[in-house]
Design a protein around this motif. Structure first.
Motif, PDB file in Angstrom:
ATOM      1  N   UNK A  52       1.011   2.894   4.104  1.00 17.97           N
ATOM      2  CA  UNK A  52       1.781   1.547   4.688  1.00 17.97           C
ATOM      3  C   UNK A  52       3.072   1.320   3.624  1.00 17.97           C
ATOM      4  N   UNK A  53       4.072   0.820   4.535  1.00 17.92           N
ATOM      5  CA  UNK A  53       5.398   0.431   4.135  1.00 17.92           C
ATOM      6  C   UNK A  53       6.176  -0.630   4.781  1.00 17.92           C
ATOM      7  N   UNK A  54       7.218  -0.804   4.201  1.00 21.18           N
ATOM      8  CA  UNK A  54       8.071  -1.568   4.987  1.00 21.18           C
ATOM      9  C   UNK A  54       8.845  -0.966   6.084  1.00 21.18           C
ATOM     10  N   UNK A  96      -2.944  -4.356  15.104  1.00 19.32           N
ATOM     11  CA  UNK A  96      -4.171  -3.671  14.941  1.00 19.32           C
ATOM     12  C   UNK A  96      -4.313  -2.378  14.030  1.00 19.32           C
ATOM     13  N   UNK A  97      -3.140  -1.651  14.287  1.00 27.17           N
ATOM     14  CA  UNK A  97      -2.800  -0.502  13.230  1.00 27.17           C
ATOM     15  C   UNK A  97      -2.408  -0.703  11.998  1.00 27.17           C
ATOM     16  N   UNK A  98      -1.594  -1.675  11.898  1.00 29.28           N
ATOM     17  CA  UNK A  98      -1.251  -2.038  10.398  1.00 29.28           C
ATOM     18  C   UNK A  98      -2.502  -2.878   9.717  1.00 29.28           C
ATOM     19  N   UNK A 112      -2.893  -5.097  -0.774  1.00 25.58           N
ATOM     20  CA  UNK A 112      -1.293  -5.205  -0.940  1.00 25.58           C
ATOM     21  C   UNK A 112      -0.675  -6.599  -1.011  1.00 25.58           C
ATOM     22  N   UNK A 113       0.470  -6.678  -1.273  1.00 28.06           N
ATOM     23  CA  UNK A 113       1.002  -8.071  -1.272  1.00 28.06           C
ATOM     24  C   UNK A 113       1.271  -8.241   0.248  1.00 28.06           C
ATOM     25  N   UNK A 114       1.404  -9.456   0.784  1.00 35.25           N
ATOM     26  CA  UNK A 114       1.957  -9.754   1.890  1.00 35.25           C
ATOM     27  C   UNK A 114       3.356  -9.052   2.245  1.00 35.25           C
ATOM     28  N   UNK A 117       6.932  -7.343   7.538  1.00 33.64           N
ATOM     29  CA  UNK A 117       7.804  -6.254   8.075  1.00 33.64           C
ATOM     30  C   UNK A 117       7.139  -5.039   7.850  1.00 33.64           C
ATOM     31  N   UNK A 118       5.721  -4.964   7.402  1.00 29.79           N
ATOM     32  CA  UNK A 118       4.700  -3.800   7.251  1.00 29.79           C
ATOM     33  C   UNK A 118       4.679  -3.035   8.526  1.00 29.79           C
ATOM     34  N   UNK A 119       4.522  -1.736   8.205  1.00 24.81           N
ATOM     35  CA  UNK A 119       4.269  -0.710   9.504  1.00 24.81           C
ATOM     36  C   UNK A 119       3.297   0.305   8.761  1.00 24.81           C
ATOM     37  N   UNK A 120       2.892   1.100   9.440  1.00 27.41           N
ATOM     38  CA  UNK A 120       2.002   2.268   9.038  1.00 27.41           C
ATOM     39  C   UNK A 120       2.474   3.451   9.349  1.00 27.41           C
TER      40      UNK A 120
END
Length: 135
Positions: A52-54, A96-98, A112-114, A117-120
């Motif tokens: 997970x990442x921005x 769903x994926x994120x 993880x923190x909120x 803009x998160x993606x996987x």
């Protein structure tokens, strides 16, 4: 043990459940390597690793810039034990994926923190390597 059998090895699987920081290697648009520490989860039954990442991170931009599926590797080590997963990566931003990736990350590491803009980065694993035997 040969690389193709590592994914079914109980010690290899267990190593990917222990809490370790990994390193993800992507390729920058100039062809150079980009290596960064990451939290990574691995589902050996599905043959998929997730980071997970921005969505604006360099690693996500590198994967997107590859167009389609980027060749990547993710590794982790603990003293003399190590494991690497190689494969092709895509960036997924659907909820769903994120959400699935965040839940997997929380089980292995912590919640993880909120991050709106998160993606996987989803890696379809094509090769496994390592030596996870305790000495």
């Amino acid at each position: 043990m040969t690389a193709r059998h590592l994914a079914t090895d109980p010690e290899f699987r267990a190593f990917w459940e222990e809490r370790h920081i990994g390193f993800l290697s992507t390729t920058r648009p100039d062809g150079g390597p980009h290596l960064v520490p990451v939290g990574v989860t691995y589902d050996p039954d599905a043959g998929v690793a997730r980071v997970i990442t921005s969505g604006t991170s360099r690693k996500a931009r590198n994967v997107r810039a590859a167009g389609g599926a980027a060749r990547v590797a993710v590794s982790q080590a603990d003293r003399g034990r190590w494991a690497t997963l190689e494969g092709t990566a895509v960036v997924r931003d659907d909820p769903a994926s994120v959400s699935d990736a965040v839940a997997r990350y929380a089980r292995r590491y912590r919640t993880p923190r909120e991050n709106p803009g998160r993606v996987v980065i989803e890696i379809t694993v094509t090769r496994t390597m390592g030596n996870v035997r305790r000495r």
